[in-house]
Design an enzyme around this catalytic site. Structure first.
Site: not given
Length: 717
Positions: A378, A408, A438, A567, A595
């Site tokens: 991304r 996505r 990823h 998280r 993250h």
């Protein structure tokens, strides 16, 4: 107890229900009295968007299982898809009520602060006239109403598109009408005057539905929104001969908008006959319809941020935090030179992403640089990083970009960038058959007088300048030759579609990522059984992998102290006597999205520390290409362990999970308040004087706790 007779399911939770608990923690932040009001509104919007995506993806996949895999059951609870859906629908009902209550309280408080959302029924005569003029001038020309009868079939309702539905009567016959809320009309209408008072456009259209359907008698009307299944097989037909990857993905995106409905939301009251009509046309069950008092889409809160005055911003929003220069980076030397001397850790959003961007800028112009290779999952719509890759290609460097088009909801942006990169001369490849790439890895190869030199960057988050200011992530920049050779092998294997390469230092999924975690966990189990101190520390977004859960249960039973910062989804249950007594789980939901992924095994100087792109989820460990990197620099390793300690002691935003599955917000009753994210911001704003301390100076750990003591003193005042 025999190892083979352990009932591991006693320690496991359903993934979907665990996710709903996570989203409830997000919703709880909308009620945090210490958070400014518009920031609380943001959490309400994030909760809503999260729930939308959950229905599009997770509920959509379970519905697909019911149709195409009737024998499917959850490997942790044994529930079928139908059983999981029934529990999901039931668990969502109180969440809608909580959201309604939160929205009503926020609107009341915001109104007292000078920002008022009005209902049409609250307008005075002059305001109603002003609103009607706006409706006639701006909304009426772009409306596309439709009657539903034998000549006008039920229309396609777009995914997450707001619509007005009206039950109509004419000559004794009942029929229905639909008015799509046009995006061209905007979302908010502000009344004239000094005070900030506004209406939602869907409320205006609903109010004037009688004028739209003026040939009929409107018996009832309401606002509805359909959520559609977005869980699609991106690979279907993709690797057939002569298939253009980008064109295939464009078709997939268009198809997603027309997939089967999975949820109907409606605002206010709809009669039984209207609701039955909608459910029948949408082929939904009554359990898939959810009533809401709050608006069905809440993204307008971010528009409100731009409308308030500067004085109101100081009261209603948090002060903007500007990422700082990394403590390990000197502004007087280029980044590549600094990395050749020592490893550098970047900690986003507390520290800036600029050193990485500057390193790519340097590489684009460096005559010694032969190639740049990078994986992109991304990236920002306006990406400086990508522009430097283009610059490098135009300067004659060999630039290889693995662009994952199946990220996505970011597919369109990735398609556009892939085309730009390719047109500039970059070599663009598109991932692996059946495996999303990823990983977050970049390799710069240079030819120097001493031979080939590798500069490698490995991170936990995306190469996205925007999210680097919103998500907590880590990135290591290193000139370690073995890591560089592994990175070179990684890109070579990707280019050859080889998932089974060998790596010396890096963990690469699906080759050895999970296997390495299991191996290090076994080493800690052996130490514990030998009476030695043993420890596992993990920070990641979600923990769902059944094999890893079972291994952590074994480790807990052996006496290994396991402390987890998870998280989101967490399918392992802590504190179960005789099973997970030694497992502590904390979830932190705060200003920034947690993250980063950290994996640590051992105690003291022998602790092995890794940062990674992947979570402990089966999709990451078995069905994605992920990369984890060992941390060899002692100072960086110590810093990461100190980070974990602070996160685990957060008693402001930290919620601890208990054996009954509940998450309880920790409160600073017997100790000063410690908010990890606030602490890390203070640490970045007050870095050590020198990025490379002398031996006579305090250790990084002592410096860290000096800052902690200062932070605690300030918080206690």
């Amino acid at each position: 107890m025999n190892e083979n007779s352990i009932d591991y399911r006693r320690c496991m939770q359903n993934r979907e229900l665990s996710w709903l608990k996570f989203n409830q923690r997000v919703l709880e932040e909308a009620n945090c009295h210490d958070t400014p009001l518009l920031e609380r509104f943001h959490f309400l919007s994030i909760f809503t968007t999260n729930l939308d995506e959950f229905f599009m993806v997770r509920v959509g996949s379970l519905i697909d299982y019911m149709q195409f895999s009737p024998d499917y059951s959850d490997n942790k609870t044994g529930w079928t898809a139908a059983e999981q859906l029934e529990k999901i629908y039931r668990a969502c009902i109180p969440l809608y009520s909580l959201r309604d209550d939160s929205y009503e309280r926020l609107c009341h408080r915001l109104s007292l602060a000078g920002l008022t959302c009005l209902r049409m029924s609250e307008l005075k005569k002059a305001e109603l006239q002003q609103t009607e003029e706006y409706f006639r001038r701006e909304i009426w020309p772009v409306l596309s109403p439709q009657i539903i009868d034998s000549s006008h079939p039920f229309p396609h309702l777009g995914n997450k598109q707001l619509n007005i539905v009206a039950a109509l009567k004419q000559n004794g016959s009942t029929m229905f009408g639909i008015i799509p809320v046009p995006s061209a009309a905007g979302r908010l209408f502000f009344l004239k005057g000094e005070e900030l008072r506004y209406l939602l456009v869907e409320d205006i259209i609903c109010y004037y539905a009688d004028k739209v359907f003026d040939q009929y008698k409107v018996q009832e009307k309401g606002i509805i929104c359909v959520t559609r299944n977005a869980d699609m097989d991106m690979d279907a037909g993709l690797f057939d001969e002569d298939v253009d990857y980008r064109q295939h993905m464009k078709k997939i995106i268009k198809k997603r908008m027309r997939l089967a409905p999975v949820r109907l939301e409606y605002q206010g009251e709809l009669g039984d006959s209207t609701l039955r009509f909608l459910l029948e046309k949408l082929r939904l069950e009554p359990a898939q319809a959810f009533r809401s008092e709050a608006p069905l889409v809440l993204t307008h809160c971010f528009t409100l941020d731009t409308k308030v005055t500067q004085g109101m911003k100081r009261e209603l929003l948090l002060q903007t935090y500007v990422p700082q220069q990394s403590r390990m980076v000197s502004g007087n030397d280029n980044i590549i030179s600094q990395v050749t001397r020592r490893d550098i850790l970047l900690s986003y959003p507390y520290e800036s992403m600029k050193p990485l961007i500057n390193m790519l800028k340097e590489a684009a112009a460096d005559p010694e640089v032969l190639s740049i290779k990078i994986t992109l999952y991304r990236i920002a719509r306006q990406s400086i990083l990508a522009e430097h890759l283009i610059e490098a290609a135009e300067n004659g460097k060999e630039v290889t970009v693995l662009m994952e088009l199946r990220a996505r909801f970011d597919e369109e942006n990735n398609i556009e960038w892939a085309q730009r990169l390719e047109e500039s001369g970059c070599k663009v490849i598109y991932g692996m058959d059946g495996y999303k790439v990823h990983s977050k890895i970049c390799l710069i190869t240079r030819r120097t007088a001493k031979g080939i030199q590798y500069i490698t960057q490995i991170g936990t988050g995306n190469y996205n300048e925007k999210t680097a200011k919103l998500y907590t992530d880590l990135a290591i920049l290193t000139a370690n030759q073995t890591i560089g050779e592994d990175a070179a092998a990684f890109f070579r294997n990707l280019s050859l579609s080889n998932l089974h390469g060998e790596y010396h230092d890096l963990w690469v999924a699906p080759v050895n990522f999970k296997q390495s975690i299991l191996q290090y966990a076994d080493q800690e189990i052996e130490k514990a059984r030998a009476g030695k101190e043993a420890r596992i520390l993990v920070k990641c977004n979600s923990f769902t992998d059944k094999e890893l859960i079972e291994k952590f249960v074994d480790a807990s039973r052996a006496g290994v102290k396991i402390r987890l910062v998870i998280r989101g989804i967490c399918c392992i249950t802590p504190r179960i006597p005789g099973m997970t007594d030694n497992i502590e789980i904390v979830s932190i939901v705060g200003r920034f999205l947690e993250h980063s992924r950290i994996y640590a095994f051992g105690v003291g100087e022998d602790t092995k520390v890794f940062i990674a792109s992947g979570d402990m989820m089966t999709r990451n460990t078995e069905r994605r290409v992920e990369v984890a990197c060992p941390i060899y620099d002692k100072e960086i390793r110590k810093r990461l362990l100190d980070m974990m300690d602070i996160l685990l002691r957060d008693n402001v935003k930290g919620r601890e999970q208990f054996s009954d599955g509940r998450y309880i917000l920790r409160t600073p009753l017997n100790s000063p308040p410690l908010c990890a994210q606030e602490y890390f911001m203070q640490e970045a704003l007050n870095p050590p004087a020198s990025p490379a301390p002398k031996k006579s100076e305090k250790s990084s750990s002592l410096r860290l706790f000096d800052i902690l003591r200062k932070y605690i003193q300030q918080s206690s005042k």
